[in-house]
Design a protein around this motif. Structure first.
Motif, mmCIF file in Angstrom:
data_model
loop_
_atom_site.group_PDB
_atom_site.id
_atom_site.type_symbol
_atom_site.label_atom_id
_atom_site.label_comp_id
_atom_site.label_asym_id
_atom_site.label_seq_id
_atom_site.Cartn_x
_atom_site.Cartn_y
_atom_site.Cartn_z
ATOM 1 N N ALA A 180 0.829 -1.213 0.000
ATOM 2 C CA ALA A 180 0.000 0.000 0.000
ATOM 3 C C ALA A 180 0.857 1.253 0.000
ATOM 4 C CB ALA A 180 -0.909 -0.008 1.216
ATOM 5 N N GLN A 181 0.388 2.270 -0.709
ATOM 6 C CA GLN A 181 1.067 3.557 -0.733
ATOM 7 C C GLN A 181 0.040 4.680 -0.805
ATOM 8 O OE1 GLN A 181 3.311 4.062 -4.489
ATOM 9 N NE2 GLN A 181 2.381 2.132 -5.128
ATOM 10 N N LYS A 182 0.485 5.877 -0.463
ATOM 11 C CA LYS A 182 -0.423 7.018 -0.495
ATOM 12 C C LYS A 182 -0.859 7.290 -1.927
ATOM 13 C CE LYS A 182 1.657 9.334 3.502
ATOM 14 N NZ LYS A 182 2.333 10.566 3.996
ATOM 15 N N ILE A 183 -2.115 7.674 -2.080
ATOM 16 C CA ILE A 183 -2.590 7.989 -3.424
ATOM 17 C C ILE A 183 -1.857 9.226 -3.935
ATOM 18 C CG2 ILE A 183 -4.869 6.936 -3.098
ATOM 19 C CD1 ILE A 183 -6.004 9.725 -2.695
ATOM 20 N N PRO A 184 -1.449 9.227 -5.198
ATOM 21 C CA PRO A 184 -0.702 10.369 -5.740
ATOM 22 C C PRO A 184 -1.637 11.527 -6.075
ATOM 23 C CG PRO A 184 -1.046 8.730 -7.449
ATOM 24 C CD PRO A 184 -1.607 8.133 -6.188
ATOM 25 N N GLY A 185 -1.116 12.733 -5.989
ATOM 26 C CA GLY A 185 -1.918 13.894 -6.364
ATOM 27 C C GLY A 185 -2.145 14.845 -5.218
ATOM 28 N N LYS A 186 -3.289 15.514 -5.252
ATOM 29 C CA LYS A 186 -3.537 16.653 -4.371
ATOM 30 C C LYS A 186 -4.561 16.391 -3.269
ATOM 31 C CE LYS A 186 -2.352 19.936 -8.036
ATOM 32 N NZ LYS A 186 -2.775 21.129 -8.806
ATOM 33 N N VAL A 187 -4.845 15.123 -2.989
ATOM 34 C CA VAL A 187 -5.877 14.811 -1.998
ATOM 35 C C VAL A 187 -5.337 14.885 -0.574
ATOM 36 C CG1 VAL A 187 -7.351 12.978 -1.090
ATOM 37 C CG2 VAL A 187 -7.322 13.454 -3.541
ATOM 38 N N ASN A 188 -4.246 14.171 -0.297
ATOM 39 C CA ASN A 188 -3.723 14.104 1.066
ATOM 40 C C ASN A 188 -3.072 15.413 1.490
ATOM 41 O OD1 ASN A 188 -4.449 11.406 1.746
ATOM 42 N ND2 ASN A 188 -2.739 10.639 0.521
ATOM 43 N N THR A 189 -3.266 15.764 2.759
ATOM 44 C CA THR A 189 -2.659 16.960 3.347
ATOM 45 C C THR A 189 -1.978 16.554 4.654
ATOM 46 O OG1 THR A 189 -4.583 17.556 4.712
ATOM 47 C CG2 THR A 189 -4.570 18.338 2.420
ATOM 48 N N LYS A 190 -1.518 17.531 5.406
ATOM 49 C CA LYS A 190 -0.922 17.258 6.709
ATOM 50 C C LYS A 190 -1.985 17.117 7.791
ATOM 51 C CE LYS A 190 3.491 19.506 5.678
ATOM 52 N NZ LYS A 190 4.462 20.560 6.067
ATOM 53 N N LYS A 191 -3.253 17.188 7.386
ATOM 54 C CA LYS A 191 -4.340 17.013 8.342
ATOM 55 C C LYS A 191 -5.075 15.706 8.046
ATOM 56 C CE LYS A 191 -4.880 21.875 9.563
ATOM 57 N NZ LYS A 191 -5.844 22.996 9.749
ATOM 58 N N GLN A 192 -6.379 15.679 8.262
ATOM 59 C CA GLN A 192 -7.133 14.427 8.160
ATOM 60 C C GLN A 192 -7.855 14.300 6.826
ATOM 61 O OE1 GLN A 192 -9.780 14.475 11.541
ATOM 62 N NE2 GLN A 192 -8.296 13.489 12.878
ATOM 63 N N GLU A 193 -7.615 13.190 6.147
ATOM 64 C CA GLU A 193 -8.437 12.775 5.010
ATOM 65 C C GLU A 193 -9.050 11.425 5.402
ATOM 66 O OE1 GLU A 193 -6.805 16.083 3.963
ATOM 67 O OE2 GLU A 193 -5.389 14.440 4.246
ATOM 68 N N THR A 194 -10.353 11.335 5.390
ATOM 69 C CA THR A 194 -11.023 10.143 5.893
ATOM 70 C C THR A 194 -12.140 9.689 4.958
ATOM 71 O OG1 THR A 194 -12.725 11.333 7.172
ATOM 72 C CG2 THR A 194 -10.609 10.957 8.264
ATOM 73 N N SER A 195 -12.718 8.538 5.293
ATOM 74 C CA SER A 195 -13.858 7.911 4.621
ATOM 75 C C SER A 195 -13.818 8.039 3.097
ATOM 76 C CB SER A 195 -15.185 8.458 5.171
ATOM 77 O OG SER A 195 -15.334 9.839 5.003
ATOM 78 N N PRO A 196 -12.771 7.502 2.440
ATOM 79 C CA PRO A 196 -12.721 7.563 0.980
ATOM 80 C C PRO A 196 -13.796 6.690 0.344
ATOM 81 C CG PRO A 196 -11.015 6.099 1.798
ATOM 82 C CD PRO A 196 -11.638 6.750 3.007
ATOM 83 N N TYR A 197 -14.305 7.117 -0.787
ATOM 84 C CA TYR A 197 -15.274 6.317 -1.540
ATOM 85 C C TYR A 197 -14.961 6.450 -3.024
ATOM 86 C CZ TYR A 197 -19.527 4.689 -3.739
ATOM 87 O OH TYR A 197 -20.414 4.002 -4.540
#
Length: 392
Positions: A309-326
């Motif tokens: 597993a790896q972080k999704i590439p691009g502009k979604v993740n930040t230094k805060k919380q990204e949750t409940s992906p769909y």
């Protein structure tokens, strides 16, 4: 913050300090009610005891009663509290949706020559959020949410929905009606041929539901596999892991299988979403569910095994919380919740589109009043892209 501060000489009485220190100790022991009582006594004895007033405001925020903190911050500022209290007050105003007033106090902080560079970016980020929120409230989106009704919802908690490819089977997490936190199970409901009414929700049959927690599931387009999160299982990698369960020919769900160390670690993995082709799983990882930096990761099915597993590439993740992906059935639209992109406050719903190079583009806030100053999470979207399901 106040738990870690030590104060110099004040005009307060020894009795006030005794109550104040007692409140700090009660807070360390998570005894909020007793801490509040001690602070009330400290303030009653010394009404200008700014540290006690601020401590009480922080306590209300911890208890989820931020609206009660506002007059306390205001009282402290009127009593010549340090300038940095403007930052606390501005943040509390933002949390309560008082955006214009929040900007006023946040700017008082950033314009002060003594403002800490450490917190300057935090203050400016909140100002940006406030300006976005004010703009969004002036351009509300059409929104008329419908409760799924008593056949699906109950006095217990229902949340984290997932839906089949035909849009007629809804699976969700159901919390024990007696409020037992150690029993989350999966229930399901089906829609009638007219596509209007949902059947009486019932638990999934088989070995999937246990006396332990099962939550945040995602059902495949075919409807025969469920991916979900479970915590502290004997066969787990540690904390919470992602598991799969399979529907047998007899209509029962199999004993769960851990997805293994390429997906799961000793950290907190949860909230999976499986792509429509069943070959890519998206999920979140953090130190725990309260981690201030939670990211969305993905893993692909290659020759019957899940890739590292790896972080999704691009502009979604930040230094805060990204949750409940769909991940939507079109495999091009990723819906998620975040407090790291400009929003209304707490967690907002966003959507990001897959770019030609495979990265995820600039997230789009779904707007007001879909998003509010409260917490929005676990949004899914029907196969035709016209209906969203979420918990509130």
């Amino acid at each position: 913050l106040l738990l870690g501060l030590s104060f110099s000489t004040f005009s307060q009485s020894n009795k006030s300090f005794k109550y104040f220190n007692s409140a700090r100790e009660e807070m360390r022991n998570n005894n909020y009610q007793k801490a509040q009582e001690d602070l009330d006594k400290a303030i009653a004895d010394s009404p200008d005891f700014i540290e006690a007033i601020l401590f009480k405001a922080d306590l209300y925020k911890e208890m989820g009663q931020g609206e009660k903190a506002l007059p306390l911050y205001e009282q402290a500022l009127k009593n010549n509290a340090p300038f940095y209290v403007n930052l606390f007050y501005g943040e509390a105003l933002f949390d309560e949706g008082e955006y214009a007033k929040s900007i006023e106090y946040l700017k008082r902080y950033v314009q002060n020559p003594q403002a800490s560079q450490k917190y300057m970016s935090q203050a400016n980020g909140l100002i940006e959020n406030c300006e976005f929120a004010l703009s969004a409230t002036q351009k509300p989106k059409p929104y008329n949410p419908q409760n799924l009704g008593k056949q699906v919802n109950s006095k217990a908690m229902e949340y984290f929905p997932s839906i089949s490819a035909d849009g007629n089977t809804l699976v969700f997490t159901h919390r024990d009606p007696n409020g037992n936190p150690s029993d989350e199970d999966f229930w399901f409901t089906t829609r009638d041929s007219a596509g209007e009414d949902w059947s009486k929700a019932t638990p999934l049959r088989g070995s999937l539901n246990t006396t332990l927690n099962e939550g945040a599931q995602s059902i495949t387009a075919s409807g025969n596999t469920i991916f979900f999160a479970a915590c502290d299982r004997p066969q787990g990698q540690g904390s919470c892991d992602i598991y799969a369960s399979f529907l047998t020919k007899e209509g029962f769900w199999s004993k769960p299988v851990n997805l293994g160390p390429n997906v799961n670690t000793g950290m907190w993995e949860s909230q999976p979403s499986i792509s429509s082709d069943g070959k890519t799983i998206y999920f979140v990882r953090g130190r725990n569910s309260y981690d201030k930096n939670i990211d969305i990761l993905y893993s692909t099915l290659e020759n019957g095994r899940w890739s590292k597993a790896q972080k999704i590439p691009g502009k979604v993740n930040t230094k805060k919380q990204e949750t409940s992906p769909y991940i939507h059935f079109d495999n091009q639209s990723l819906y998620f919740s975040s407090n790291g992109h400009p929003g209304m406050g707490d967690l907002d719903f966003f959507v990001s589109r897959r770019q030609e190079d495979g990265t995820w583009g600039e997230p789009q806030n779904l707007g007001y009043p879909i998003n509010t100053n409260g917490q929005e999470f676990s949004l899914i979207v029907s196969p035709d892209g016209k209906t969203g399901f979420f918990s509130s």
